[in-house]
Design a protein around this motif. Structure first.
Motif, PDB file in Angstrom:
ATOM      1  N   VAL A  59       0.882  -1.228  -0.020  1.00 54.18           N
ATOM      2  CA  VAL A  59       0.099  -0.116   0.088  1.00 54.18           C
ATOM      3  C   VAL A  59       0.881   1.122  -0.159  1.00 54.18           C
ATOM      4  N   ILE A  60       1.879   0.983   1.035  1.00 51.89           N
ATOM      5  CA  ILE A  60       2.689   2.462   0.765  1.00 51.89           C
ATOM      6  C   ILE A  60       3.659   2.555  -0.475  1.00 51.89           C
ATOM      7  N   LEU A  61       4.123   1.540  -0.844  1.00 50.95           N
ATOM      8  CA  LEU A  61       4.777   1.710  -2.298  1.00 50.95           C
ATOM      9  C   LEU A  61       3.822   2.107  -3.392  1.00 50.95           C
ATOM     10  N   ALA A  62       2.318   1.750  -3.306  1.00 48.92           N
ATOM     11  CA  ALA A  62       1.600   1.811  -4.458  1.00 48.92           C
ATOM     12  C   ALA A  62       1.195   3.501  -4.433  1.00 48.92           C
ATOM     13  N   ARG A  63       0.571   3.831  -3.216  1.00 49.18           N
ATOM     14  CA  ARG A  63      -0.277   4.983  -3.015  1.00 49.18           C
ATOM     15  C   ARG A  63       0.503   6.165  -2.340  1.00 49.18           C
ATOM     16  N   LEU A  64       1.332   5.732  -1.548  1.00 51.11           N
ATOM     17  CA  LEU A  64       2.128   6.999  -0.938  1.00 51.11           C
ATOM     18  C   LEU A  64       3.232   7.521  -1.528  1.00 51.11           C
ATOM     19  N   LEU A  65       4.173   6.641  -1.997  1.00 51.71           N
ATOM     20  CA  LEU A  65       5.368   6.832  -2.633  1.00 51.71           C
ATOM     21  C   LEU A  65       5.578   7.088  -4.029  1.00 51.71           C
ATOM     22  N   ILE A  66       4.672   6.558  -4.648  1.00 50.34           N
ATOM     23  CA  ILE A  66       4.697   6.352  -6.241  1.00 50.34           C
ATOM     24  C   ILE A  66       3.569   7.389  -6.915  1.00 50.34           C
ATOM     25  N   PRO A  67       3.914   8.210  -7.801  1.00 56.98           N
ATOM     26  CA  PRO A  67       3.200   8.916  -8.537  1.00 56.98           C
ATOM     27  C   PRO A  67       1.943   8.329  -9.318  1.00 56.98           C
ATOM     28  N   MET A  68       0.747   8.837  -9.362  1.00 60.56           N
ATOM     29  CA  MET A  68      -0.285   8.265  -9.971  1.00 60.56           C
ATOM     30  C   MET A  68      -0.906   9.451 -10.456  1.00 60.56           C
ATOM     31  N   PRO A  69      -0.502   9.581 -11.779  1.00 59.28           N
ATOM     32  CA  PRO A  69      -0.902  10.837 -12.563  1.00 59.28           C
ATOM     33  C   PRO A  69      -2.312  10.798 -12.640  1.00 59.28           C
ATOM     34  N   ASN A  70      -3.159   9.765 -12.941  1.00 57.19           N
ATOM     35  CA  ASN A  70      -4.537   9.887 -13.150  1.00 57.19           C
ATOM     36  C   ASN A  70      -5.256   8.616 -12.692  1.00 57.19           C
ATOM     37  N   GLU A  71      -6.462   8.210 -12.929  1.00 55.65           N
ATOM     38  CA  GLU A  71      -7.142   7.033 -12.394  1.00 55.65           C
ATOM     39  C   GLU A  71      -6.862   5.857 -13.147  1.00 55.65           C
ATOM     40  N   THR A  72      -6.189   5.980 -14.310  1.00 60.10           N
ATOM     41  CA  THR A  72      -5.899   4.831 -15.186  1.00 60.10           C
ATOM     42  C   THR A  72      -4.418   4.445 -15.218  1.00 60.10           C
ATOM     43  N   THR A  73      -3.548   5.361 -14.542  1.00 54.28           N
ATOM     44  CA  THR A  73      -2.097   4.887 -14.837  1.00 54.28           C
ATOM     45  C   THR A  73      -1.370   5.348 -13.254  1.00 54.28           C
ATOM     46  N   ARG A  74      -0.579   4.146 -13.023  1.00 55.00           N
ATOM     47  CA  ARG A  74       0.150   4.071 -11.853  1.00 55.00           C
ATOM     48  C   ARG A  74       1.501   3.464 -11.898  1.00 55.00           C
ATOM     49  N   PHE A  75       2.556   4.322 -11.749  1.00 55.79           N
ATOM     50  CA  PHE A  75       3.837   3.857 -11.811  1.00 55.79           C
ATOM     51  C   PHE A  75       4.423   3.283 -10.478  1.00 55.79           C
ATOM     52  N   SER A  76       4.544   1.833 -10.102  1.00 51.83           N
ATOM     53  CA  SER A  76       5.093   1.569  -8.917  1.00 51.83           C
ATOM     54  C   SER A  76       5.525   0.282  -9.071  1.00 51.83           C
ATOM     55  N   ILE A  77       6.207  -0.297  -7.831  1.00 54.92           N
ATOM     56  CA  ILE A  77       6.790  -1.512  -7.665  1.00 54.92           C
ATOM     57  C   ILE A  77       5.982  -2.497  -6.315  1.00 54.92           C
ATOM     58  N   LEU A 158      -3.107  -7.353 -20.403  1.00 54.76           N
ATOM     59  CA  LEU A 158      -4.404  -7.514 -21.132  1.00 54.76           C
ATOM     60  C   LEU A 158      -5.763  -7.523 -20.412  1.00 54.76           C
ATOM     61  N   TYR A 159      -5.860  -7.890 -18.886  1.00 56.28           N
ATOM     62  CA  TYR A 159      -7.083  -7.980 -18.305  1.00 56.28           C
ATOM     63  C   TYR A 159      -7.342  -6.370 -17.879  1.00 56.28           C
ATOM     64  N   GLN A 160      -6.238  -5.824 -17.357  1.00 55.18           N
ATOM     65  CA  GLN A 160      -6.336  -4.344 -16.826  1.00 55.18           C
ATOM     66  C   GLN A 160      -6.824  -3.502 -17.923  1.00 55.18           C
ATOM     67  N   SER A 161      -6.128  -3.741 -19.036  1.00 52.26           N
ATOM     68  CA  SER A 161      -6.500  -2.725 -20.592  1.00 52.26           C
ATOM     69  C   SER A 161      -7.916  -2.853 -20.566  1.00 52.26           C
ATOM     70  N   GLY A 162      -8.585  -4.018 -20.869  1.00 55.41           N
ATOM     71  CA  GLY A 162      -9.867  -4.408 -21.089  1.00 55.41           C
ATOM     72  C   GLY A 162     -10.922  -3.674 -19.906  1.00 55.41           C
ATOM     73  N   SER A 163     -10.298  -3.794 -18.715  1.00 58.33           N
ATOM     74  CA  SER A 163     -11.160  -3.403 -17.736  1.00 58.33           C
ATOM     75  C   SER A 163     -11.150  -1.975 -17.727  1.00 58.33           C
ATOM     76  N   LEU A 164     -10.102  -1.169 -17.855  1.00 58.84           N
ATOM     77  CA  LEU A 164     -10.140   0.215 -18.085  1.00 58.84           C
ATOM     78  C   LEU A 164     -10.737   0.636 -19.209  1.00 58.84           C
ATOM     79  N   ALA A 165     -10.793   0.164 -20.382  1.00 59.27           N
ATOM     80  CA  ALA A 165     -11.570   0.477 -21.533  1.00 59.27           C
ATOM     81  C   ALA A 165     -13.112   0.149 -21.405  1.00 59.27           C
ATOM     82  N   LEU A 166     -13.447  -0.555 -20.532  1.00 58.92           N
ATOM     83  CA  LEU A 166     -14.882  -1.048 -20.192  1.00 58.92           C
ATOM     84  C   LEU A 166     -15.313   0.259 -19.308  1.00 58.92           C
ATOM     85  N   ILE A 167     -14.560   0.512 -18.444  1.00 60.23           N
ATOM     86  CA  ILE A 167     -14.945   1.733 -17.261  1.00 60.23           C
ATOM     87  C   ILE A 167     -14.857   3.178 -17.960  1.00 60.23           C
ATOM     88  N   TYR A 168     -13.665   3.399 -18.590  1.00 60.25           N
ATOM     89  CA  TYR A 168     -13.500   4.811 -19.084  1.00 60.25           C
ATOM     90  C   TYR A 168     -13.206   5.015 -20.476  1.00 60.25           C
TER      91      TYR A 168
END
Length: 228
Positions: A59-77, A158-168
Motif C-alpha cells: 500500500v505504501i509503495l503503491a499509493r503514498l510513494l509512487i506518482p499516480m497521474p490519473n485514475e488509469t495510470t500508476r507507476f509503482s513496484i 491484457l485484463y487491466q487494459s480491457g477493464s479500463l476500456a470498459l469503465i473509462y
C-alpha cells in the motif's frame, strides 16, 4: 551473568544472531551486538503476520510513494511485496495479500474502489505461490521473471487494459483498449524488470533464509563458493 542478561535482552529486541555469524555474538564475546547488521531481521514466520506487513508495504509503495497521474495510470513496484507473500507462503496467502493491498490502497485515493480492478494484484500473489515449488529448487532471475510473467501479461496488461476500456472508454472502447494495451506494455516491461531485480536482490541478501521463512537449499550460489 550480566553478559548473559545483555545477550538475552538484545536477542529479544533485535532478533537472533545469523547462523553463519553466531560465533561473533556469543555471551562471552567482548563485542556483543556492537554492529546490528550481524542480527537477523525479525520477520514473522506465520503467514498472517508476515502477509499483513507485506500488505502494508505494498500500500505504501503503491499509493503514498509512487506518482499516480490519473485514475488509469500508476507507476509503482507495489507488486514486489505481493509476489514475496506468495513466494514465501503459497498461492492463497499471496492472493489474499494482493486483494487486501488493492482494497486498502483504494481508501487512500480519490477514485474509490472498484472490484473489477483487483484481479491483477491477486494474480501476482497467486502465480508466485504456484511457482513456489519450482523456485525453492533453485532461484534465479529467469525463474523469478517466469513467475512474474503470467500476472504481468494476463493481468496487468491484457485484463487491466480491457477493464479500463470498459469503465473509462466511453463510446470508443476499442480505441481506448488498444491505446492502453500499447502504453501498459511499455510501462510493465520497465516495472517488471525492476520487480524481478528487487526480488532477486532480496534473495541474494539471504534475508528470507536468515529469518527462517525460506529454505537454505533454494538460495542463489555465491561466487567462489561453488564450482558449478
Amino acid at each position: 551473568m550480566l553478559r548473559d542478561a545483555i545477550f538475552a535482552s538484545a536477542v529479544a529486541e533485535y532478533g537472533t544472531p545469523c547462523a553463519e555469524q553466531s560465533h561473533t555474538l556469543s555471551p562471552t564475546s567482548s563485542h556483543i551486538f556492537v554492529r546490528r547488521p550481524f542480527l537477523c531481521p525479525k520477520i514473522p514466520k506465520s503467514p498472517d503476520g508476515a502477509c499483513a506487513l507485506l500488505t502494508a508495504l505494498s500500500v505504501i509503495l503503491a499509493r503514498l510513494l509512487i506518482p499516480m497521474p490519473n485514475e488509469t495510470t500508476r507507476f509503482s513496484i507495489e507488486a514486489v511485496p505481493i509476489f514475496i507473500a506468495g513466494m514465501l507462503f503459497g498461492p492463497l496467502p499471496g492472493a489474499f495479500t494482493g486483494f487486501a493491498a488493492d482494497f486498502i490502497g483504494c481508501l487512500f485515493t480519490p477514485y474509490g474502489y472498484n472490484p473489477i480492478f483487483c484481479v491483477p494484484p491477486i494474480l501476482y500473489g497467486l502465480c508466485a505461490g504456484l511457482f513456489r515449488p519450482w523456485l525453492t529448487q533453485k532461484i534465479s532471475p529467469l525463474r523469478i521473471a517466469a513467475a512474474f510473467l503470467p500476472a504481468i501479461v494476463l493481468g496487468s496488461i491484457l485484463y487491466q487494459s480491457g477493464s479500463l476500456a470498459l469503465i473509462y472508454g466511453g463510446d470508443s472502447k476499442l480505441a481506448f483498449f488498444v491505446t492502453k494495451l500499447a502504453t501498459r506494455s511499455v510501462q510493465f516491461a520497465v516495472t517488471g524488470v525492476l520487480d524481478v531485480l528487487l526480488v532477486w536482490a532480496l534473495c541474494r541478501s539471504r534475508v528470507f533464509t536468515a529469518a527462517g521463512v525460506w529454505p537454505t537449499a533454494a538460495q542463489p550460489a555465491q561466487k567462489g563458493v561453488s564450482g558449478q
